[in-house]
Write an enzyme that holds these catalytic residues in place. Structure first.
Site, PDB file in Angstrom:
ATOM      1  N   ALA A  45      42.525  50.814  35.728  1.00 41.33           N
ATOM      2  CA  ALA A  45      41.183  50.674  36.307  1.00 41.33           C
ATOM      3  C   ALA A  45      41.210  49.707  37.480  1.00 41.33           C
ATOM      4  O   ALA A  45      40.583  49.937  38.508  1.00 41.33           O
ATOM      5  CB  ALA A  45      40.193  50.211  35.242  1.00 41.33           C
ATOM      6  N   GLU A  46      41.923  48.574  37.329  1.00 45.47           N
ATOM      7  CA  GLU A  46      42.088  47.621  38.425  1.00 45.47           C
ATOM      8  C   GLU A  46      43.486  46.996  38.408  1.00 45.47           C
ATOM      9  O   GLU A  46      44.088  46.829  37.346  1.00 45.47           O
ATOM     10  CB  GLU A  46      41.052  46.497  38.383  1.00 45.47           C
ATOM     11  CG  GLU A  46      39.679  46.868  38.916  1.00 45.47           C
ATOM     12  CD  GLU A  46      38.699  47.233  37.829  1.00 45.47           C
ATOM     13  OE1 GLU A  46      37.642  47.793  38.157  1.00 45.47           O
ATOM     14  OE2 GLU A  46      39.006  46.992  36.651  1.00 45.47           O
ATOM     15  N   THR A  47      43.935  46.647  39.601  1.00 45.36           N
ATOM     16  CA  THR A  47      45.160  45.872  39.816  1.00 45.36           C
ATOM     17  C   THR A  47      44.790  44.723  40.733  1.00 45.36           C
ATOM     18  O   THR A  47      44.043  44.907  41.709  1.00 45.36           O
ATOM     19  CB  THR A  47      46.251  46.734  40.469  1.00 45.36           C
ATOM     20  OG1 THR A  47      46.585  47.811  39.587  1.00 45.36           O
ATOM     21  CG2 THR A  47      47.504  45.915  40.774  1.00 45.36           C
ATOM     22  N   HIS A  76      36.777  42.197  34.126  1.00 46.45           N
ATOM     23  CA  HIS A  76      38.018  41.997  33.385  1.00 46.45           C
ATOM     24  C   HIS A  76      39.159  41.556  34.295  1.00 46.45           C
ATOM     25  O   HIS A  76      40.004  40.762  33.873  1.00 46.45           O
ATOM     26  CB  HIS A  76      38.349  43.231  32.513  1.00 46.45           C
ATOM     27  CG  HIS A  76      39.278  44.238  33.084  1.00 46.45           C
ATOM     28  ND1 HIS A  76      38.874  45.236  33.931  1.00 46.45           N
ATOM     29  CD2 HIS A  76      40.614  44.415  32.892  1.00 46.45           C
ATOM     30  CE1 HIS A  76      39.919  45.990  34.248  1.00 46.45           C
ATOM     31  NE2 HIS A  76      40.978  45.520  33.632  1.00 46.45           N
TER      32      HIS A  76
END
Length: 278
Positions: A45-47, A76
């Site tokens: 979802a995210e890096t 998060h």
């Protein structure tokens, strides 16, 4: 060039039951193109990429990328990146308080409570346009009588929020019926009966990563917390569940500390430490 790389799991007491995050510890010197390409490759979802701060008040800076775009703020990644920075021997300027710079500004992360918690950024609250509400209800096949509240929230990301009559109603929704970019991200919230370990169940549908549902969403919960507080419905700490529908065990700890001030907390588990060639 070899750079330190960490993968962690955020917003669950159990490792592998939260929301995964990839963090490049040595993020200075990378181009936007390379960061975006790597975020697409991780397919999480995210890096995030840890960098030296530009604001002298901050302890460090992060850049946050989904597989398709950069985010000014996300929940998060805020807690996960902070945990990774501390694990990599980061020392905050002020004991017990980490100041993390992102595109959206400086986010304060309190380290003194039972779980690390960030101060939720200001949230713009507006009515949801009727045509958008009708489109979402039609797409999800919702019974309009089970929709008890609606609002559009903006704390960097924009959320079209529908409060349903119960947590069971929230869990009954089929997320695969909506896809990005047909809709901006949809937030669902519904209350559990008294006596449960969570006050609400939350879901986030149609995220920009291309998934039909995000496991646990700190930024959505932060926006919801401000909304609940503005309605006079958040007078004491609560626990919110998220991710149950897709096999996760998300727990978000929401703590109001004053008018317009809410902390969003959760646990982080570091799962992988290594290096990556970027």
């Amino acid at each position: 060039m070899r750079r330190r790389f960490v993968q962690c799991d955020v917003f669950s007491a159990e490792a592998l039951r939260g929301n995964g995050l990839a963090v490049v510890v040595d993020g200075d010197g990378l181009s936007d193109e390379v960061m975006q390409r790597f975020a697409a490759w991780t397919n999480l979802a995210e890096t995030t990429f840890l960098q030296k701060p530009q604001d002298p008040k901050a302890d460090y800076r992060i850049r946050i990328f989904t597989p398709s775009r950069e985010m000014p703020f996300a929940g998060h990644p805020t807690l996960g990146s902070c945990a990774v920075w501390l694990d990599a021997d980061g020392v905050p300027k002020q004991a017990g308080l980490v100041r993390q710079e992102c595109v959206g500004g400086i986010v304060e992360i309190d380290q003194t409570g039972p779980v690390p918690a960030f101060l939720a950024p200001v949230t713009l609250q507006q009515p949801m346009p009727d045509e958008d509400l009708q489109a979402i209800e039609n797409a999800l096949g919702l019974d309009t009588e089970r929709v008890v509240n609606t609002v559009r929230l903006n704390n960097g990301p924009i959320w079209n929020v529908l409060e349903l009559a119960s947590a069971a109603d929230v869990l009954a929704v089929e997320s695969a019926r909506v896809r990005w970019p047909n809709f901006q991200s949809i937030g669902l919230i519904g209350a559990y009966p008294a006596g449960q370990d969570c006050e609400f169940e939350v879901r986030m549908l149609a995220p920009s990563s291309g998934m039909s549902e995000d496991p646990i969403t700190g930024s959505l919960n932060a926006a919801l917390a401000h909304w609940l507080q503005a309605q006079g419905r958040l007078a004491a700490p609560i626990v919110v569940g998220q991710g149950q529908k897709i096999g996760r065990l998300g727990r978000v700890f929401i703590n109001p500390v004053g008018e317009g001030q809410v902390y969003i907390g959760g646990q982080t588990h570091i799962l992988i430490r290594g290096t990556v060639a970027l």
